[in-house]
Structures are given as structure tokens and as C-alpha cells.
Scaffold this motif. Structure first.
Motif, PDB file in Angstrom:
ATOM      1  N   UNK A  34       0.798  -1.220   0.000  1.00  0.00           N
ATOM      2  CA  UNK A  34       0.000   0.000   0.000  1.00  0.00           C
ATOM      3  C   UNK A  34       0.839   1.283   0.000  1.00  0.00           C
ATOM      4  N   UNK A  35       2.101   1.193   0.425  1.00  0.00           N
ATOM      5  CA  UNK A  35       2.934   2.392   0.490  1.00  0.00           C
ATOM      6  C   UNK A  35       3.364   2.859  -0.892  1.00  0.00           C
ATOM      7  N   UNK A  36       3.894   4.082  -0.937  1.00  0.00           N
ATOM      8  CA  UNK A  36       4.412   4.630  -2.189  1.00  0.00           C
ATOM      9  C   UNK A  36       5.540   3.763  -2.737  1.00  0.00           C
ATOM     10  N   UNK A  37       6.252   3.137  -1.814  1.00  0.00           N
ATOM     11  CA  UNK A  37       7.350   2.222  -2.152  1.00  0.00           C
ATOM     12  C   UNK A  37       7.480   1.286  -0.954  1.00  0.00           C
ATOM     13  N   UNK A  40       7.831   2.374   2.934  1.00  0.00           N
ATOM     14  CA  UNK A  40       7.252   3.699   3.196  1.00  0.00           C
ATOM     15  C   UNK A  40       6.339   3.704   4.429  1.00  0.00           C
ATOM     16  N   UNK A  41       5.826   2.549   4.798  1.00  0.00           N
ATOM     17  CA  UNK A  41       4.922   2.482   5.947  1.00  0.00           C
ATOM     18  C   UNK A  41       5.584   1.816   7.143  1.00  0.00           C
ATOM     19  N   UNK A  42       6.857   1.480   7.008  1.00  0.00           N
ATOM     20  CA  UNK A  42       7.427   0.581   8.001  1.00  0.00           C
ATOM     21  C   UNK A  42       8.411   1.256   8.942  1.00  0.00           C
ATOM     22  N   UNK A 105      14.438   1.042   7.292  1.00  0.00           N
ATOM     23  CA  UNK A 105      13.516   0.194   6.536  1.00  0.00           C
ATOM     24  C   UNK A 105      13.261   0.654   5.096  1.00  0.00           C
ATOM     25  N   UNK A 106      13.124   1.946   4.893  1.00  0.00           N
ATOM     26  CA  UNK A 106      12.850   2.403   3.528  1.00  0.00           C
ATOM     27  C   UNK A 106      13.940   1.906   2.580  1.00  0.00           C
ATOM     28  N   UNK A 126       1.757   1.239  -3.985  1.00  0.00           N
ATOM     29  CA  UNK A 126       0.571   2.102  -4.060  1.00  0.00           C
ATOM     30  C   UNK A 126      -0.702   1.292  -4.246  1.00  0.00           C
ATOM     31  N   UNK A 127      -0.676   0.058  -3.815  1.00  0.00           N
ATOM     32  CA  UNK A 127      -1.818  -0.821  -4.023  1.00  0.00           C
ATOM     33  C   UNK A 127      -2.237  -1.438  -2.698  1.00  0.00           C
ATOM     34  N   UNK A 128      -3.368  -0.988  -2.205  1.00  0.00           N
ATOM     35  CA  UNK A 128      -3.860  -1.522  -0.932  1.00  0.00           C
ATOM     36  C   UNK A 128      -4.828  -2.668  -1.193  1.00  0.00           C
ATOM     37  N   UNK A 181       0.755  -8.780   6.166  1.00  0.00           N
ATOM     38  CA  UNK A 181       0.242  -7.420   6.338  1.00  0.00           C
ATOM     39  C   UNK A 181       0.707  -6.734   7.619  1.00  0.00           C
TER      40      UNK A 181
ATOM     41  N   UNK B 125       4.433   8.648   4.455  1.00  0.00           N
ATOM     42  CA  UNK B 125       5.419   7.892   3.665  1.00  0.00           C
ATOM     43  C   UNK B 125       6.773   8.105   4.329  1.00  0.00           C
ATOM     44  N   UNK B 126       7.215   7.109   5.094  1.00  0.00           N
ATOM     45  CA  UNK B 126       8.492   7.247   5.791  1.00  0.00           C
ATOM     46  C   UNK B 126       9.659   7.088   4.826  1.00  0.00           C
TER      47      UNK B 126
END
Ligand SMILES: Cc1cc2nc3c(=O)[nH]c(=O)nc-3n(C[C@H](O)[C@H](O)[C@H](O)COP(=O)(O)OP(=O)(O)OC[C@H]3O[C@@H](n4cnc5c(N)ncnc54)[C@H](O)[C@@H]3O)c2cc1C
Ligand code: SF4
Ligand code: SF4
Lengths: 452, 129
Positions: A34-37, A40-42, A105-106, A126-128, A181, B125-126
Motif C-alpha cells: 500500500x505504500x508509495x514504495x 514507506x509504511x514501516x 527500513x525504507x 501504491x496498491x492496498x 500485512x 510515507x516514511x
């Protein structure tokens, strides 16, 4: 419905590690993130113990974007304006094969995603994913049975077969869905594959990333170039609540953060706000000099799974496996958190088992059972089993109040020369030990420590 | 709850700890004096990259907050300090600055929150966590 061999829900370390292995095995694998890359959420602490995952995918780690090899470890106890630090630098931590590295992480997740792409896997950011699809849309009821409950035949209360996912309007089918997830488990609990995380089994982790020049980091923590330090803080930093603070040195920044139990946080009688703990730590006279001159560049927060082995759900069923934090594979070893190594190892073993199941033409629970067997034989479930008593132990408040107070007081007494005559050192020392460590409560604690 | 332990509190703790007599300047208090005040939480969130969706991903059932909730823990557990009371005393959440940690969801016992992840590509967005 379009169909692929394997869909991986979530492109974190667990999901990507599974996808990389599946792509290598020649399977058609699609990771939805789901993140941009990826990354990105981690959020992590973070330090990855490469010692336990190095032999899985040995080719991956040589070029991985690690920050620093951790060669220096420290634990600091804080209480009543005092800080006592125990530190060890050991050659065996570093050398040619360091046991652990600090990570961001990123960077790490994107690196794994790139390798997965090269191996032929498809990583779609970008896909949830909005739902897991089960056969006949049936709700499952197999959650909460513990890893022992996943019988090879699916066991009693097995869920309807997982047959794919829905993302927006799109439905995609798969022989196997890898549920990666993360800790909140929103989709899997919705589908009845596990329970929602409870406050008692979850901690809040949050941190600041603070930029500092490499040379300053190396001077401040006494490091050779490229080496790193890990420092943990316990005691007054969490005001008696289960948890602590962590500090990891990256290449040109440090990660400084707090982990604190959600149950304790929400049941506090006062108005303390969670975010204040870090500010108080940062401005305390003992810690302020460590971050002096540093510039905060990011602020992040994430839940941490701390239920231990007792809260690991069924690890697999017809058409699905659960990996990483989604399966509760994380360990609070007193105040360090281990989860990234478990995520990578569970992803690896999931990939091997799925490839074998596909080759045998059986992706039912029975066909996928090799995954759970492999986890049982690996450090993942063994270490979680060894630490089975840790969650209960951590509820012992003395760990976060009495012991840090006693240790710092003892150290301070030993180093204090007051205005009056000074006691003999042996008297100060033994007196302090007797008062603080030789009583019924601590004897009981000593017994429970022996169990871990 | 005061936001910062001020200098006097620090000095007090040091004195209690049986710190040195008063000859010369104690370097510890000198360092404390130059410690900058902590950043405001808004400023910290200002460092993060957010892609804002039009729709909130957290929706509060105010009826539950008003009638069932004994302790409004959402006001204290959120690490981004996003929950507050509006003029009429209702709990609101500034979801735009959400770090997506799930703490409010897990801690809200009466389950007043409908909490989803933001749609793909939206939300925080980290870059370096
Ligand atoms: C503050 C903190 C400190 C920690 N310190 C350490 C440490 O020092 N060492 C260590 O080993 N572990 C540490 N951990 C634990 C470790 O970070 C986790 O165990 C690890 O990140 C788990 O990896 P994962 O891949 O299972 O889950 P995650 O990294 O959470 O990945 C899940 C992925 O799934 C994606 N996703 C979720 N839902 C959907 C959906 N519906 N559709 C599409 N994508 C979705 C997410 O965006 C995410 O990319 C720490 C954790 C925290 C929070
Ligand atoms: S804790 Fe839950 S029920 Fe209580 S005020 Fe907050 S959101 Fe409402
Ligand atoms: S998910 Fe975390 S950051 Fe977002 S509102 Fe809830 S507690 Fe605050």
C-alpha cells in the motif's frame, strides 16, 4: 477472475522475503504494497540480527544497504536523575561476519523489492488490498488456536479456503495467498484467520531519526569507522510501565525511540501522554549530550507485537500462510525487540513450503504443512518457545522501577564522597545489595528470571 | 502534566542524588542549561511526508464516546497527539497527521473507531525509519 500462483499481501520484510524465494523458485508471484514504495509504511528500531538469517539467501546480504555493524552494546538504567550504564564492546560482535546491523527500513525494504524484481517477481506499490477472498465468502473461525492448532488436515474450525484478494474493484485469484500485512492484521482478522491484537499483547513503538555527522557518531559512541552502537534505556524513562527506550546508530543519524506496553499506557491514572516520554528522555541531563547538535529529520510510530508464542495464530490453512508480524512472530527479549529476523526467516520458509506444495499440486493446509514444520525446526518458533515466559515476566513492574532505582542508587553511593566521613566501600556496597536485592520480592523475581 | 522537566527539577534531582558540594561549577547542570526545549509535536509531524487523501481513514462514532466511554484514552495514547475535544466536548481526530500505528484502534475499548489504512499511496510515507 485473473489468477496467479501466489499473491503476497504486504511488501515488508516478511512479504518480500517470501516473494524473493518464490520468484527464485520460478513461481508467478505478485506483491501488493500500500505504500508509495516498500518500506514507506514501516518502522523498526532497528537492528537486524543477520547471524540467524545469513544462511538463508546468503547472496542477499553482501550488498544489502545496512547502516552500521553493531560492535558495542550498552544498557542504561535510569532512575531519580541517575543513569548507570553497562557497556560491552566485543570483537566477536563485529569482524568479517558481524552478528547484527542497524538498518533503515525504507532502504532495506526497497533493496529486497529490487532483488525480487530481478528474480522475476512483481512488486506493485501504491496498491492496498481491501479483503482476502475465501471460498463461498465463508467466514473462518480458526483464529487463536496457537501454532499447535494448525493440524496438517486443516484442523477443527479450519477456515474456508483462501482463494485470492480484492483491491478496490479488482479481484485476483491465487493458489496461495501469503498474508504479510504486519502487526495489526486488519485483513486476516476480518477474514477470521486470526484475532485482532489486544492492548495487553501489543506495545506502541515510536522514534525520532536524528541526523548527526558520521564522525560525531563515531566519537560519541567510541566506534571505529563503519561500526555502530546499540544502547537501551530502562527505568524512569517509561515511568514504571513495561518498556524502555532504544538508541541505534545509523551511518549519519541515530534512531532514538520508546517502546511501551499499550495496556499500561491506556490504564494509567494520570494524564501522561505517550509522546512525552521521548521528550523527557531527550532533555534529561544524562541523555541530552548524546544527541547534542543533532537535527530531527523524521518522526514515526508503529505497533509492536509482544504476545509471544501464546498469541501466534494458526500459521497456515487451505490456500494461505501467515508470515512475520501478521503471525505474531516477534519477541520482546526484555527490552530489545526481535521481529525483522523472524520476518525474513518466516518468509523464507513460507517460500520453500509453497514451492514444494505447488510442485506436488496440493496447496491445501496439508500440502502447505511443511511451512509450520520448518518454522518449528528453525530458530523462529524455538526462540519464541524459549521466551514463552517473557511476556508474563515483563508485567512485573519492579523490573522498570525497583531494579533501576536500586542499581543506580548503589552505583551513586559507591561514587559519592559527601561532606561527612565516608563509609568503607565494602559496607556501602554490601549494605546496598542487602537492602535492594536480598528480600522476598527480589528472591521471587530471581526465580522467575531463571525460567526464561 | 508539564511538557518539560525544567531546570530546577533537574537540579533538584541531582541534589537529592547526593551530588557534589558546591565548589566550582558542576558541568552537568551547565549542559542541562544549554539543552534546547523539546520540539513541539506538530513540528515533528511537519518533518514527515504525508500524502493527503480527501476522505478520513478514521471515523469516530461520537454516540459511543458520549455514552459508553469511561476514560477517553485516545486523548493520551496517540504518539502524534491527534485527538482532542472540540468546542462541544466531542472527541475529534486530526487524521491528516496520522502515523498509522493503530494505537488508538487497539486502545479504544468501546470500539468507537472505524479505522482503516488510508487508500493505497495515501497517508504517511516514511523515508528513513
Ligand atoms: C519501534 C520499533 C522497534 C523495533 N525494533 C526492532 C529491532 O531493533 N529489531 C528487530 O528485529 N525488530 C524490531 N522491531 C520489530 C520489527 O520491526 C517487525 O517485527 C518487522 O518490521 C515485521 O516485518 P513484517 O514484514 O512482518 O511487517 P511490516 O514491516 O509491518 O510489513 C507489513 C507490510 O504490509 C503492508 N500492508 C499492510 N496492510 C496492507 C494492505 N491491506 N494492502 C497492501 N499492503 C499492506 C504494509 O504497508 C507493510 O509494508 C521493532 C518494531 C518497532 C515498531
Ligand atoms: S477512547 Fe474511544 S470511545 Fe473513548 S472517547 Fe476515545 S474514541 Fe471515543
Ligand atoms: S493510528 Fe496512531 S498516529 Fe494515527 S491517530 Fe491512531 S494513535 Fe494517532
Amino acid at each position: 477472475m485473473e489468477k496467479v500462483d501466489v499473491i503476497v499481501v504486504g511488501g515488508g520484510l516478511a512479504g518480500l522475503s517470501a516473494a524473493y524465494g518464490l520468484a527464485q523458485a520460478g513461481l508467478e508471484v505478485m506483491v501488493l504494497e500500500r505504500g508509495d514504495y516498500p518500506g514507506a509504511k514501516n518502522v523498526t528500531g532497528g537492528r537486524l540480527y543477520t547471524s540467524v538469517v545469513r544462511d538463508l539467501y546468503p547472496e542477499l546480504w553482501e550488498g544489502a544497504p545496512f547502516e552500521r555493524a553493531v560492535t558495542r552494546e550498552a544498557i542504561s538504567m535510569l532512575a531519580d536523575g541517575r543513569m548507570a550504564t553497562f557497556e560491552i564492546a566485543a570483537e566477536e560482535f563485529g569482524g568479517r561476519r558481524p552478528q547484527s546491523f542497524t538498518v533503515v527500513r525504507a532502504k532495506l525494504d526497497q533493496y529486497l523489492a529490487e532483488r525480487t524484481g530481478e528474480a522475476g517477481g512483481m512488486v506493485i506499490p501504491k496498491m492496498k488490498v481491501d479483503a482476502l477472498l475465501t471460498e463461498g465468502g465463508s467466514e473462518a473461525s480458526g483464529a487463536g488456536g496457537g501454532p499447535g492448532a494448525s493440524g496438517a488436515d486443516g484442523g477443527p474450525g479450519a477456515s474456508g479456503r483462501v482463494i485470492g484478494i480484492r483491491a478496490g474493484e479488482d479481484e485476483i485469484g491465487a493458489d496461495v495467498v501469503v498474508v504479510a500485512e504486519g502487526v495489526l492484521g486488519l485483513l486476516s482478522s476480518e477474514a477470521g484467520l486470526r484475532e485482532r491484537p489486544a492492548a495487553a499483547d501489543t506495545a506502541l513503538g515510536y522514534k525520532e531519526v536524528i541526523e548527526l555527522p558520521a564522525s560525531v557518531i563515531e566519537d560519541r559512541w567510541h566506534l571505529n569507522p563503519g561500526e555502530g552502537a546499540a544502547q537501551l534505556f530502562m527505568g524512569s524513562v517509561t515511568k514504571g510501565m513495561m518498556g524502555g527506550a532504544f538508541l541505534y546508530t545509523n551511518r549519519e543519524s541515530i534512531s532514538l525511540g520508546i517502546v511501551v506496553g499499550m495496556e499500561q499506557l491506556r490504564s494509567r491514572p494520570d494524564e501522561l501522554e505517550s509522546w512525552q516520554l521521548l521528550d523527557e528522555l531527550k532533555t534529561s541531563p544524562a541523555v541530552a549530550p548524546l544527541i547534542k547538535g543533532g537535527e530531527v529529520i523524521e518522526y514515526s510510530a508503529h505497533a509492536v507485537a509482544e504476545g509471544g508464542i501464546a498469541k501466534v495464530p494458526r500459521l497456515l490453512g487451505d490456500g494461505y500462510v501467515m508470515v512475520g508480524d501478521a503471525a505474531g512472530l516477534s519477541l520482546n527479549a526484555l527490552i530489545t525487540v526481535r521481529g525483522m529476523d523472524f520476518a525474513i526467516a518466516s518468509g523464507y520458509h513460507a517460500a520453500q513450503a509453497i514451492a514444494a506444495a505447488k510442485a506436488a499440486g496440493d496447496t491445501s493446509a496439508a500440502g502447505l504443512a511443511g511451512y509450520e514444520r520448518a518454522l518449528r525446526e528453525s530458530f523462529v518458533l524455538k526462540d519464541l518457545q524459549t521466551a514463552a515466559k517473557v511476556p508474563a515476566l515483563l508485567e512485573n513492574q519492579r523490573l522498570f522501577t525497583h531494579y533501576p532505582e536500586a542499581v543506580t542508587k548503589l552505583m551513586a553511593d559507591i561514587f559519592t564522597i559527601g561532606p561527612g566521613p565516608t563509609e568503607k566501600l565494602s559496607k556501602t556496597g554490601f549494605g546496598g545489595v542487602r537492602r535492594s536485592f536480598l528480600n522476598l520480592a527480589t528472591a521471587k523475581d530471581a526465580l522467575s528470571f531463571r525460567k526464561i | 502534566m508539564s511538557e518539560t522537566p525544567d531546570e530546577t527539577a533537574t537540579a533538584g534531582a541531582a541534589a537529592e542524588a547526593g551530588a557534589a558540594p558546591t565548589i566550582g561549577t558542576a558541568p552537568a547542570s551547565g549542559a542541562a542549561a544549554t539543552t534546547p526545549a523539546p520540539m513541539k509535536i506538530d513540528a515533528k509531524l511537519g518533518l514527515d511526508v504525508f500524502k493527503l487523501d480527501k476522505e478520513p481513514h478514521i471515523v469516530i462514532d461520537h454516540e459511543i464516546c458520549r455514552t459508553v466511554c469511561a476514560k477517553k484514552v485516545c486523548l493520551t495514547v496517540c504518539p502524534a497527539d491527534l485527538y482532542e475535544l472540540d468546542d462541544s466536548g466531542d472527541v475529534i481526530v486530526n487524521w491528516e497527521g496520522c502515523l498509522e500505528c493503530g494505537t488508538c484502534l487497539i486502545c479504544c475499548e468501546p470500539q468507537a473507531l472505524s479505522w482503516k489504512y488510508p487508500r493505497g499511496e495515501y497517508g504517511v510515507q516514511y523515508r528513513t525509519s
